[in-house]
Design a protein around this motif. Structure first.
Motif, PDB file in Angstrom:
ATOM      1  N   GLY A 175      59.084  28.348 135.422  1.00  0.00           N
ATOM      2  CA  GLY A 175      58.566  29.532 134.737  1.00  0.00           C
ATOM      3  C   GLY A 175      57.481  29.212 133.725  1.00  0.00           C
ATOM      4  O   GLY A 175      56.906  30.114 133.111  1.00  0.00           O
ATOM      5  N   TRP A 176      57.173  27.927 133.519  1.00  0.00           N
ATOM      6  CA  TRP A 176      56.101  27.508 132.606  1.00  0.00           C
ATOM      7  C   TRP A 176      54.829  27.243 133.407  1.00  0.00           C
ATOM      8  O   TRP A 176      54.877  26.645 134.474  1.00  0.00           O
ATOM      9  N   THR A 177      53.671  27.661 132.866  1.00  0.00           N
ATOM     10  CA  THR A 177      52.405  27.269 133.461  1.00  0.00           C
ATOM     11  C   THR A 177      51.994  25.920 132.893  1.00  0.00           C
ATOM     12  O   THR A 177      52.499  25.477 131.855  1.00  0.00           O
ATOM     13  N   HIS A 178      51.055  25.279 133.571  1.00  0.00           N
ATOM     14  CA  HIS A 178      50.584  23.966 133.121  1.00  0.00           C
ATOM     15  C   HIS A 178      50.026  24.046 131.699  1.00  0.00           C
ATOM     16  O   HIS A 178      50.348  23.193 130.850  1.00  0.00           O
ATOM     17  N   ASP A 179      49.202  25.062 131.442  1.00  0.00           N
ATOM     18  CA  ASP A 179      48.575  25.175 130.120  1.00  0.00           C
ATOM     19  C   ASP A 179      49.607  25.455 129.035  1.00  0.00           C
ATOM     20  O   ASP A 179      49.504  24.925 127.922  1.00  0.00           O
ATOM     21  N   GLU A 180      50.595  26.303 129.333  1.00  0.00           N
ATOM     22  CA  GLU A 180      51.614  26.639 128.334  1.00  0.00           C
ATOM     23  C   GLU A 180      52.530  25.454 128.033  1.00  0.00           C
ATOM     24  O   GLU A 180      52.984  25.271 126.898  1.00  0.00           O
ATOM     25  N   ALA A 181      52.807  24.648 129.042  1.00  0.00           N
ATOM     26  CA  ALA A 181      53.779  23.563 128.879  1.00  0.00           C
ATOM     27  C   ALA A 181      53.160  22.300 128.291  1.00  0.00           C
ATOM     28  O   ALA A 181      53.874  21.473 127.725  1.00  0.00           O
ATOM     29  N   ARG A 182      51.856  22.159 128.411  1.00  0.00           N
ATOM     30  CA  ARG A 182      51.202  20.922 127.977  1.00  0.00           C
ATOM     31  C   ARG A 182      51.480  20.663 126.497  1.00  0.00           C
ATOM     32  O   ARG A 182      51.253  21.530 125.648  1.00  0.00           O
ATOM     33  N   GLY A 183      52.007  19.479 126.193  1.00  0.00           N
ATOM     34  CA  GLY A 183      52.305  19.101 124.820  1.00  0.00           C
ATOM     35  C   GLY A 183      53.736  19.392 124.396  1.00  0.00           C
ATOM     36  O   GLY A 183      54.193  18.850 123.391  1.00  0.00           O
ATOM     37  N   LEU A 184      54.443  20.260 125.153  1.00  0.00           N
ATOM     38  CA  LEU A 184      55.840  20.546 124.815  1.00  0.00           C
ATOM     39  C   LEU A 184      56.742  19.408 125.289  1.00  0.00           C
ATOM     40  O   LEU A 184      56.425  18.712 126.252  1.00  0.00           O
ATOM     41  N   HIS A 185      57.862  19.248 124.622  1.00  0.00           N
ATOM     42  CA  HIS A 185      58.794  18.192 125.020  1.00  0.00           C
ATOM     43  C   HIS A 185      59.391  18.523 126.382  1.00  0.00           C
ATOM     44  O   HIS A 185      59.640  19.685 126.706  1.00  0.00           O
ATOM     45  N   ILE A 186      59.622  17.488 127.186  1.00  0.00           N
ATOM     46  CA  ILE A 186      60.141  17.676 128.543  1.00  0.00           C
ATOM     47  C   ILE A 186      61.483  18.392 128.535  1.00  0.00           C
ATOM     48  O   ILE A 186      61.811  19.113 129.475  1.00  0.00           O
ATOM     49  N   ALA A 187      62.276  18.225 127.487  1.00  0.00           N
ATOM     50  CA  ALA A 187      63.577  18.898 127.415  1.00  0.00           C
ATOM     51  C   ALA A 187      63.423  20.408 127.330  1.00  0.00           C
ATOM     52  O   ALA A 187      64.364  21.154 127.610  1.00  0.00           O
ATOM     53  N   SER A 188      62.246  20.882 126.923  1.00  0.00           N
ATOM     54  CA  SER A 188      61.981  22.321 126.868  1.00  0.00           C
ATOM     55  C   SER A 188      61.397  22.832 128.169  1.00  0.00           C
ATOM     56  O   SER A 188      61.799  23.879 128.677  1.00  0.00           O
ATOM     57  N   THR A 189      60.455  22.087 128.739  1.00  0.00           N
ATOM     58  CA  THR A 189      59.811  22.567 129.967  1.00  0.00           C
ATOM     59  C   THR A 189      60.716  22.374 131.187  1.00  0.00           C
ATOM     60  O   THR A 189      60.667  23.157 132.123  1.00  0.00           O
ATOM     61  N   LEU A 190      61.529  21.302 131.176  1.00  0.00           N
ATOM     62  CA  LEU A 190      62.490  21.067 132.259  1.00  0.00           C
ATOM     63  C   LEU A 190      63.867  20.960 131.611  1.00  0.00           C
ATOM     64  O   LEU A 190      64.419  19.878 131.437  1.00  0.00           O
ATOM     65  N   LYS A 191      64.419  22.118 131.275  1.00  0.00           N
ATOM     66  CA  LYS A 191      65.707  22.158 130.576  1.00  0.00           C
ATOM     67  C   LYS A 191      66.824  21.998 131.602  1.00  0.00           C
ATOM     68  O   LYS A 191      66.964  22.798 132.515  1.00  0.00           O
ATOM     69  N   LEU A 192      67.648  20.948 131.428  1.00  0.00           N
ATOM     70  CA  LEU A 192      68.705  20.631 132.384  1.00  0.00           C
ATOM     71  C   LEU A 192      70.073  20.755 131.733  1.00  0.00           C
ATOM     72  O   LEU A 192      70.264  20.347 130.584  1.00  0.00           O
ATOM     73  N   VAL A 193      71.021  21.317 132.491  1.00  0.00           N
ATOM     74  CA  VAL A 193      72.430  21.371 132.080  1.00  0.00           C
ATOM     75  C   VAL A 193      73.256  20.908 133.264  1.00  0.00           C
ATOM     76  O   VAL A 193      72.760  20.816 134.398  1.00  0.00           O
ATOM     77  N   ASP A 194      74.538  20.592 133.010  1.00  0.00           N
ATOM     78  CA  ASP A 194      75.375  20.154 134.119  1.00  0.00           C
ATOM     79  C   ASP A 194      75.870  21.352 134.919  1.00  0.00           C
ATOM     80  O   ASP A 194      75.552  22.510 134.610  1.00  0.00           O
ATOM     81  N   ASP A 195      76.652  21.073 135.954  1.00  0.00           N
ATOM     82  CA  ASP A 195      77.083  22.126 136.877  1.00  0.00           C
ATOM     83  C   ASP A 195      77.942  23.181 136.186  1.00  0.00           C
ATOM     84  O   ASP A 195      78.048  24.310 136.648  1.00  0.00           O
ATOM     85  N   ALA A 196      78.550  22.792 135.055  1.00  0.00           N
ATOM     86  CA  ALA A 196      79.378  23.737 134.302  1.00  0.00           C
ATOM     87  C   ALA A 196      78.570  24.487 133.250  1.00  0.00           C
ATOM     88  O   ALA A 196      79.111  25.313 132.515  1.00  0.00           O
ATOM     89  N   GLY A 197      77.260  24.189 133.152  1.00  0.00           N
ATOM     90  CA  GLY A 197      76.407  24.863 132.176  1.00  0.00           C
ATOM     91  C   GLY A 197      76.358  24.179 130.829  1.00  0.00           C
ATOM     92  O   GLY A 197      75.726  24.691 129.883  1.00  0.00           O
ATOM     93  N   GLU A 198      76.976  22.989 130.700  1.00  0.00           N
ATOM     94  CA  GLU A 198      76.972  22.258 129.436  1.00  0.00           C
ATOM     95  C   GLU A 198      75.765  21.327 129.371  1.00  0.00           C
ATOM     96  O   GLU A 198      75.220  20.902 130.389  1.00  0.00           O
ATOM     97  N   ALA A 199      75.356  20.979 128.118  1.00  0.00           N
ATOM     98  CA  ALA A 199      74.219  20.091 127.930  1.00  0.00           C
ATOM     99  C   ALA A 199      74.518  18.720 128.537  1.00  0.00           C
ATOM    100  O   ALA A 199      75.633  18.198 128.436  1.00  0.00           O
ATOM    101  N   ILE A 200      73.508  18.114 129.186  1.00  0.00           N
ATOM    102  CA  ILE A 200      73.691  16.790 129.779  1.00  0.00           C
ATOM    103  C   ILE A 200      73.523  15.724 128.699  1.00  0.00           C
ATOM    104  O   ILE A 200      72.833  15.940 127.703  1.00  0.00           O
ATOM    105  N   PRO A 201      74.151  14.546 128.861  1.00  0.00           N
ATOM    106  CA  PRO A 201      74.088  13.513 127.817  1.00  0.00           C
ATOM    107  C   PRO A 201      72.670  13.057 127.507  1.00  0.00           C
ATOM    108  O   PRO A 201      72.315  12.855 126.343  1.00  0.00           O
ATOM    109  N   GLU A 202      71.838  12.869 128.526  1.00  0.00           N
ATOM    110  CA  GLU A 202      70.472  12.391 128.305  1.00  0.00           C
ATOM    111  C   GLU A 202      69.587  12.888 129.432  1.00  0.00           C
ATOM    112  O   GLU A 202      69.945  12.796 130.605  1.00  0.00           O
TER     113      GLU A 202
END
Length: 699
Positions: A175-202
């Motif tokens: 849902g992010w465009t290249h221009d909007e995402a540039r410079g943002l931390h990867i944890a924001s542009t590619l936000k990952l959680v586990d199968d249960a919806g909880e935050a992943i360790p790293e």
């Protein structure tokens, strides 16, 4: 002065430059004269030496598409009494193209407001640099096009985990465009959680940067998109290195695996559940019994096991068809679950057989629960069209305690108790006793051996034919599957499900198979081998062979003898062998099939898809037809998983040159899907019902 000029020329030669000089006339570049000194003319592909030429002649050496720009640049500089820098291409006499760069100043006679007299500067060859730039540009464009066109999301970061680039797929998934995402931390542009919806360790990208190594594919996470949706993904990361070995960042590759993960979960559910009723299947029920047995032995707990066999169920199937029987099982399953405790486990063990595990339930309480279930089935009324059916259930009950030996013996004991409940009048509960085992075995053996021998002696066997109908085009040849029944002198027709298991258990299947083969040959002989008045070819008959018969060394010769005795063309006979029987007798099956195939017989692999390695051995067998297991066909109109499996089997079968048959096609919606998927044949109540085969008796 001459010394200075010599040093200037040496410096220009070292820099691979030459003097760029022109004389202006009336301030017009196009009318000027260009002078080349020394090796300067070689930049035009001409021999080395001083050269003087009109600008219009020089312009003929310049690529046509660059002439106007060169002339405008130089004329503007002359008009403004200023310098200029320009790059342009020239064509040598050998038609090769070369890039030149020029840098010059305009000089005037006197002050800058006087009439310009000419230009003076340097010119040099930049072909190598331009080619290098173009190669780099092509590589960058190729990389960009590749990243845009691949079917996976790609995100690159710098060494701090900040987003540098997203390809098109990554933009669509996150849902992010290249221009909007540039410079943002990867944890924001590619936000990952586990199968249960909880935050992943790293985060995978940060782990890659921390360990300075590639991180393999993870398939347990979900991407949280910019608008909050959860998408199942697989992701991996690899470091990006400079030529000098410096860590520049990471590249993360990810893809949407929502469909695959859903399919995996569905297949996992199917492996442990009955698709018709939604109850757990026999395999999973055995796991639950094993766990209960372990707790009984380790902790001294007491449980109870019920084995339930529906009475009168076959009447519903025979009267109204399998669709009615399926609906009855579904309704009964839901009803029975309402009569049980939350901890109780209900399973479907077979066609009309159910199992119940009652955890932490002593025998006296188990008897009460079993009787409640029996009574609820007795009170249940099943209505189909104008028919109303009253059912019953025979229940065998066995205690699970620390004396119990094994899961297999518990199931056998419950089965035997159920058998005795049937023998003693049906619609009752029987609690298993140690003495029941010998009694049940002896009674069962005597009963079935006696009844089967009686059927042979008095010709109680009957053959029925069910059409196998070709779809999509008119078939000139009838094709029927031959099915066996027992019609005793008194009583109802006995279906194979009642006597075939006993015949297999007591080594009577080979005799039954030989009886069927001989009866079919007599029937074919009675019809003759010529086309009928309508031009239809003689019918083809599919004859079922048991796994036991595959191991019968004399069966091949017996079949050949029957063909010869009755004048039968082998091409009229198709032998059906179940997939499980082939797996159990693979080597013998190959030899048996090859021998009869050489005579002209055809073969159909029945219940295909039920085995564990269906496609692995298929190419080793001389099969003509694949009959897809009815468990996949039933409900295909509403079950996407079954539909996908049937589609795959059909396509592989066609690639291998085999015809595909859908069995248990019981209604029009199922038939419509079977047609849509492109199967070759259908069999079931929707295309044809059973009819007696005239040569059944007296064979």
């Amino acid at each position: 002065m001459e010394h200075v000029q010599r040093h200037l020329r040496m410096a220009l030669d070292a820099a691979r430059m030459t003097i760029w000089d022109s004389e202006l006339h009336d301030g017009r570049v196009v009318d000027s004269t260009v002078k080349w000194f020394g090796a300067g003319a070689t930049l035009l592909g001409l021999p080395s030496g001083d050269l003087k030429q009109p600008f219009s002649v020089f312009l003929q050496h310049v690529c046509q598409e660059d002439r106007d720009q060169l002339l405008d640049t130089m004329q503007t500089a002359v008009d403004n009494r200023a310098g200029y820098e320009v790059e342009y291409r020239v064509i040598w006499p050998d038609k090769s193209r070369h890039w030149l760069a020029a840098k010059a100043h305009v000089f005037c006679n006197g002050d800058d407001r006087a009439q310009p007299l000419g230009t003076l500067g340097v010119v040099w060859d930049i072909t190598e640099r331009k080619n290098s730039e173009q190669t780099t540009a092509r590589q960058r464009e190729l990389a960009a096009v590749t990243l845009r066109s691949i079917g996976e999301g790609v995100i690159t970061t710098n060494a701090h985990g900040e987003t540098d680039y997203l390809n098109y797929i990554a933009e669509q998934l996150t849902g992010w465009t290249h221009d909007e995402a540039r410079g943002l931390h990867i944890a924001s542009t590619l936000k990952l959680v586990d199968d249960a919806g909880e935050a992943i360790p790293e985060h995978v990208a940060l782990q890659c940067l921390r360990l300075r190594q590639a991180i393999g594919m993870s398939s347990q996470n979900q991407l949280v998109t910019r608008d909050g949706r959860h998408v199942a993904v697989e992701e991996s990361a690899a470091p990006i290195w400079s030529d000098g070995g410096e860590l520049l960042g990471a590249v993360v590759v990810f893809r949407d695996v929502s469909h695959e993960r859903k399919l995996t979960k569905q297949l996992s559910w199917n492996a442990s559940h009955d698709t018709l009723t939604g109850l757990i299947n026999r395999r999973e029920f055995e796991v639950q019994i094993a766990a209960a047995l372990h707790s009984a032995k380790e902790d001294g707990h007491v449980h109870a096991l019920l084995y339930m066999d529906l009475d009168q169920f076959k009447i519903v199937n025979d009267t109204c068809g399998h669709s009615a029987g399926d609906l009855l099982l579904q309704l009964l399953s839901k009803m029975l679950q309402t009569q049980m405790r939350d901890s109780d486990i209900l399973a479907r063990l077979g066609g009309d057989e159910l199992g119940v595990l009652l955890p932490h339930c002593p025998p006296d309480q188990a008897l009460l629960i079993a009787d409640v279930l029996r009574q609820s089935v007795k009170n249940f009324r099943f209505v189909w069209d104008d028919h109303t059916f009253e059912l019953g259930v025979s229940i065998g009950l066995v205690e699970v305690n620390h004396h119990s030996k094994s899961m297999t013996e518990l199931l056998m004991a419950a089965d035997q108790a159920c058998y005795l409940a049937k023998e003693r009048g049906r619609n009752r509960v029987h609690l298993y006793q140690e003495s029941d085992q010998r009694l049940a075995r002896r009674q069962g053996e005597m009963q079935w051996v006696s009844r089967l021998n009686e059927a042979f002696e008095h010709q109680y066997f009957r053959l029925y034919a069910q059409p196998i109908v070709r779809l999509g085009q008119q078939d000139e040849e009838e094709h029927d599957e031959v099915l066996i029944r027992i019609q005793p002198a008194k009583g109802d027709l006995i279906l194979p499900g009642a006597f075939i298991p006993a015949a297999e258990r007591y080594d009577m299947m080979t005799a039954i198979d030989r009886w069927v083969i001989r009866a079919v040959c007599r029937h074919v002989q009675s019809l003759g081998a010529q086309p009928d008045a309508n031009g239809r070819l003689p019918a083809q008959y599919s004859v079922n062979l048991s796994g036991t018969s595959l191991g019968d060394e004399g069966l091949h010769d017996y079949i050949v003898q029957q063909f010869a005795e009755h004048g039968i063309s082998p091409a009229q006979i198709c032998f059906e062998i179940t997939e499980t029987a082939v797996i159990a007798n693979l080597v013998k099956a190959q030899d048996f099939m090859a021998g009869l195939k050489a005579l002209g017989c055809r073969f159909s692999l029945d219940d295909f898809g039920s085995g564990l390695s269906s496609f692995a051995y298929l190419r080793a067998l001389p099969v003509d037809f694949l009959k897809i297991d009815g468990v996949f066909i039933r409900g295909i109109a509403t079950n996407a998983i079954n539909r996908a499996l049937v589609k795959a089997i059909n396509e592989v079968g066609h690639v291998m040159g085999l015809s595909t048959v859908a069995e248990y096609v019981e209604d029009e919606p199922t038939l419509a899907v079977v047609r849509e998927l492109g199967l070759d044949y259908a069999q079931g109540y929707a295309v044809g019902t059973l009819r007696p085969l005239s040569a059944s008796a007296g064979a």
